[in-house]
Scaffold this motif. Sequence first.
Motif, PDB file in Angstrom:
ATOM      1  N   GLY A 171       0.788  -1.227   0.000  1.00  0.00           N
ATOM      2  CA  GLY A 171       0.000   0.000   0.000  1.00  0.00           C
ATOM      3  C   GLY A 171       0.813   1.265   0.000  1.00  0.00           C
ATOM      4  O   GLY A 171       0.258   2.365  -0.087  1.00  0.00           O
ATOM      5  N   SER A 172       2.122   1.153   0.065  1.00  0.00           N
ATOM      6  CA  SER A 172       2.979   2.338   0.105  1.00  0.00           C
ATOM      7  C   SER A 172       3.305   2.870  -1.287  1.00  0.00           C
ATOM      8  O   SER A 172       3.824   3.966  -1.416  1.00  0.00           O
ATOM      9  N   ASN A 198      -4.781  -9.167  -7.014  1.00  0.00           N
ATOM     10  CA  ASN A 198      -4.774 -10.320  -6.115  1.00  0.00           C
ATOM     11  C   ASN A 198      -5.842 -11.319  -6.557  1.00  0.00           C
ATOM     12  O   ASN A 198      -6.493 -11.150  -7.589  1.00  0.00           O
ATOM     13  N   GLU A 199      -6.036 -12.373  -5.762  1.00  0.00           N
ATOM     14  CA  GLU A 199      -6.990 -13.419  -6.136  1.00  0.00           C
ATOM     15  C   GLU A 199      -8.427 -12.920  -6.191  1.00  0.00           C
ATOM     16  O   GLU A 199      -9.296 -13.545  -6.806  1.00  0.00           O
ATOM     17  N   SER A 200      -8.699 -11.769  -5.564  1.00  0.00           N
ATOM     18  CA  SER A 200     -10.046 -11.187  -5.590  1.00  0.00           C
ATOM     19  C   SER A 200     -10.214 -10.147  -6.695  1.00  0.00           C
ATOM     20  O   SER A 200     -11.284  -9.537  -6.813  1.00  0.00           O
ATOM     21  N   GLY A 201      -9.156  -9.934  -7.477  1.00  0.00           N
ATOM     22  CA  GLY A 201      -9.234  -8.948  -8.546  1.00  0.00           C
ATOM     23  C   GLY A 201      -8.976  -7.537  -8.079  1.00  0.00           C
ATOM     24  O   GLY A 201      -9.194  -6.587  -8.843  1.00  0.00           O
ATOM     25  N   GLN A 202      -8.517  -7.372  -6.843  1.00  0.00           N
ATOM     26  CA  GLN A 202      -8.221  -6.051  -6.317  1.00  0.00           C
ATOM     27  C   GLN A 202      -6.760  -5.690  -6.582  1.00  0.00           C
ATOM     28  O   GLN A 202      -5.872  -6.541  -6.536  1.00  0.00           O
ATOM     29  N   TRP A 203      -6.512  -4.401  -6.852  1.00  0.00           N
ATOM     30  CA  TRP A 203      -5.148  -3.954  -7.139  1.00  0.00           C
ATOM     31  C   TRP A 203      -4.336  -3.843  -5.850  1.00  0.00           C
ATOM     32  O   TRP A 203      -4.797  -3.274  -4.859  1.00  0.00           O
TER      33      TRP A 203
END
Length: 337
Positions: free
Chosen positions: A62-63, A71-76
């Motif tokens: 997050g930095s 990720n596996e959920s499709g989130q950046w």
Amino acid sequence: SRCFNSLTCGGIADEFHAEGVATEAGAPSPFSRVGPGFANSRKPDFSAPAGNCDPTYQIRPGSGLGVWCCNESGQWEDHCGTSFAAPLLAREAARIMSYLQKKCEPGTRPFASLVKAVMGLCATRPDLPKQYEKLAKHTLGFGRVTLEDVEATTADRALFLWQGIIGSEDEILTEELPLPGESVKACGAPELRLVCAWETPVNSAAENIWACRKVDITLRPLGGAEALKPSNLNPKGYPLIERVYVLGGNARAEIERNDACLLELKYTHLEMAEYPAGILDFSSQQRISLAFEIHDAQAGGPSPHAYVQALPVAASLNRLSTIVPAARQAVSIRTFE
């Protein structure tokens, strides 16, 4: 790094970050591994964005220090490491393969070695402060390359691609490289930079010994002049080499007269694993590919493109010829009681 016919990827800190260990955009990533590969080759071969880290060498999700991925959920998310750089390099290799396919006649496919050769020729390392020069040389390989680098037309240099097959160890393959004499004549310091790649036969059945072919390159002007000596040499046996030839003296005069050079290619077995009889049988045919460019080493030199287009053979230089591929050899696995 224990491989011949694949690409190894180093890491670049692609963007400047005030809290990062790498303080320059394009500097080597703290996560880039280095070291010699087979045949004393330099490793890595190429590089791609791998992220940065804070002064304590910690990754902080997050930095913004890392490489953005899903990720596996499709989130950046942002992550660091060459594990995230390697897919970026593989993506560019696939895009370049697709692009070169459009330059082939029906029935022909670009060799994997051609993709590797053109990537080596078109890759670049960023201009960095002096304190990074030695580190970048050892950690970034040829540098970073994208499809856009291959597609781009550069005014001060002309790019040529070629692929072919050497039939056996006893064969010398001779090709005529088009080099516009008028362009060479107009240059203050003409140079030819060549990257050669081939797919050497290897098999995981021999873990610590391998079949390794060394390709010999001889470049000589037409008219019987002596062969040109490259200004740099690479380790023998590794199937990705770079040569830089200074076109001067008698060689320059012959090129200006004949608009070409002769390139002779042959291979020898540098080392052959002692496989049990009947277990493995490698084809004698050897795929090989070249990517080369001509340019003026002096700043402000003339563009070679108009001279290339004026060559009599220019109309035949826009497609890769149809080539009969090397025959695949069956590998028989036997058990003995």
